[in-house]
Design an enzyme around this catalytic site. Structure first.
Site, PDB file in Angstrom:
ATOM      1  N   GLY A   1      24.599  67.642  52.165  1.00  0.00           N
ATOM      2  CA  GLY A   1      25.820  67.226  52.841  1.00  0.00           C
ATOM      3  C   GLY A   1      25.397  66.331  54.006  1.00  0.00           C
TER       4      GLY A   1
ATOM      5  N   ASP B   1      29.066  59.961  52.174  1.00  0.00           N
ATOM      6  CA  ASP B   1      27.639  59.923  52.510  1.00  0.00           C
ATOM      7  C   ASP B   1      27.264  58.631  53.214  1.00  0.00           C
ATOM      8  OD1 ASP B   1      27.872  61.889  50.092  1.00  0.00           O
ATOM      9  OD2 ASP B   1      26.067  62.372  51.230  1.00  0.00           O
TER      10      ASP B   1
HETATM   11  C1  LIG Z   1      30.045  66.744  54.709  1.00  0.00           C
HETATM   12  S1  LIG Z   1      29.839  66.360  53.243  1.00  0.00           S
HETATM   13  C2  LIG Z   1      30.072  64.704  52.730  1.00  0.00           C
HETATM   14  C3  LIG Z   1      29.166  64.409  51.599  1.00  0.00           C
HETATM   15  O1  LIG Z   1      27.837  64.544  52.042  1.00  0.00           O
HETATM   16  C4  LIG Z   1      29.437  65.285  50.380  1.00  0.00           C
HETATM   17  O2  LIG Z   1      30.711  65.007  49.892  1.00  0.00           O
HETATM   18  C5  LIG Z   1      28.415  64.998  49.336  1.00  0.00           C
HETATM   19  O3  LIG Z   1      28.550  64.080  48.570  1.00  0.00           O
HETATM   20  C6  LIG Z   1      27.212  65.836  49.354  1.00  0.00           C
HETATM   21  O4  LIG Z   1      26.260  65.457  48.403  1.00  0.00           O
HETATM   22  P1  LIG Z   1      24.945  66.321  48.225  1.00  0.00           P
HETATM   23  O5  LIG Z   1      24.208  65.607  47.122  1.00  0.00           O
HETATM   24  O6  LIG Z   1      25.358  67.696  47.875  1.00  0.00           O
HETATM   25  O7  LIG Z   1      24.191  66.238  49.533  1.00  0.00           O
END
Ligand SMILES: CSC[C@@H](O)[C@@H](O)C(=O)COP(=O)(O)O
Length: 358
Positions: free
Chosen positions: A45, A235
């Site tokens: 995240g 992200d």
């Molecule tokens: C606060 S979370 C926003 C994004 O980081 C979330 O939607 C996401 O895509 C997370 O991806 P991840 O691959 O689990 O790190």
């Protein structure tokens, strides 16, 4: 505890590769261990990755044997390169590491010990700011949620919201705390199932009614008129408002447009990258094909099958109704409102003046 917590010179993480109720705690004592935790998604995240990376830099300072400032700064540069190589898409990682490097380079810090202390304090500040930022986004975002709404949510935006609020989940939590009766449709989020594993757990803890759905079922529920609003995290947000988020987000945005459903992105301004002009310039992480071909190590495709596994996709800004930040809700034109939110307008005006030859 919080999902990312500093404890007596050790970074403690709730390992998100496990089911959250198992509460497996991972302790990181070196920047290498932090980089590995990010790469393997023990911490994940975007904002949580940023906070963890900041602590990774603090650990690099504490573990460095350097006895003079220049040598310590060289060790920190090396740690920055290591941490930045752990995952490519979430810009909060780069934002946090660069902020730590700037702090270390502060002229006022004369000796290595002062740098070490300043970096620990800065990492703690980044983690605390994140919690406060989430609360503010929650307040802004909850104004968009009406009593009785059904919210469609993708991936996990809490990390873990029960303790840290989260981005999109922070909005959901705030609306719930305001007494609004809401229901959440939780995309399971293949291939790593962050929705079914983490978001469902968080909503259970918070007592918010929800239903887990297969990612492919989102269109079915939208067409039946069951979805009032879509909330996702981000992200990386490019300067023009294009958004990279967990793969499957783009599909939801196009479906939402088709069905006239508002589509909001919830992200702190640290997720906006003014140096990335548009979504095509955002690096998209490709992960191991086994994440698609197996679930919990059990094969779900015939031996010999190959898979592609982009971890994120890009949603063009034109599909986005608004971006909920800690500074307020940004609406189109996103390029202008993003520059204002980041305080970049002044420089732009100087550019215009320069272009006109004044
Ligand atoms: C606060 S979370 C926003 C994004 O980081 C979330 O939607 C996401 O895509 C997370 O991806 P991840 O691959 O689990 O790190």
């Amino acid at each position: 505890m919080r999902s990312v917590e500093w404890h007596d010179g050790v970074l403690r993480l709730i390992d998100q590769r496990r089911l959250p109720h198992e509460m497996v705690i991972l302790e990181c004592e070196t920047p290498e261990a932090v980089a590995e935790a990010i790469r393997t998604m023990a911490v994940r995240g975007a904002p949580a990755i940023g906070a963890a990376a900041a602590f990774g830099m603090a650990l690099a300072a504490l573990r460095s044997p350097a006895s003079d400032r220049a040598a310590l700064l060289r060790d920190l540069e090396a740690a920055a390169r290591l941490l930045k190589a752990s995952r490519p898409t979430a810009v909060n990682l780069f934002w946090a590491v660069d902020r730590m490097l700037r702090r270390a380079a502060d002229e006022g810090l004369e000796d290595p010990q002062a740098v070490r202390e300043a970096l620990v304090a800065e990492a703690i500040r980044i983690a605390e700011e994140d919690v406060e930022t989430n609360r503010r986004m929650g307040q802004y975002g909850a104004t968009l949620i009406r009593d009785g709404d059904t919210i469609l949510h993708h991936c996990n935006t809490g990390a873990l919201a029960t303790v840290d609020y989260g981005t999109a989940l922070g909005v959901i939590r705030t609306a719930h705390e305001q007494g609004k009766r809401i229901h959440v449709l939780v995309d399971e989020t293949r291939p790593r199932l962050q929705g079914a594993r983490l978001t469902a757990w968080e909503l259970l803890q918070l007592g918010i009614p929800f239903t887990v759905i297969a990612d492919g079922a989102a269109g079915y529920f939208m067409r039946k008129g069951k979805v009032n609003i879509v909330l996702v995290g981000a992200d990386r947000i490019a300067a023009n408002g294009d958004v990279a988020n967990k793969v499957g987000t783009y599909t939801l945005a196009v479906l939402a447009r088709e069905h006239g459903i508002p589509f909001y992105v919830v992200a702190p301004t640290s997720t906006i990258d003014p140096n990335t002009p548009n979504g095509d310039a955002i690096p998209i992480e490709e992960r191991d094909e086994r994440e698609v071909l197996e679930i919990e190590g059990v094969p779900i495709a015939p031996r010999g099958a190959r898979a592609a596994n982009p971890a994120f996709d890009v949603t063009p800004a034109r599909y986005i109704t608004g971006i909920i930040t800690e500074k307020g809700i940004l609406y189109p034109p996103f390029d202008l409102h993003i520059r204002r939110a980041l305080g970049l307008e002044q420089e732009d005006l100087r550019d215009v003046v320069a272009l006109r030859g004044l």
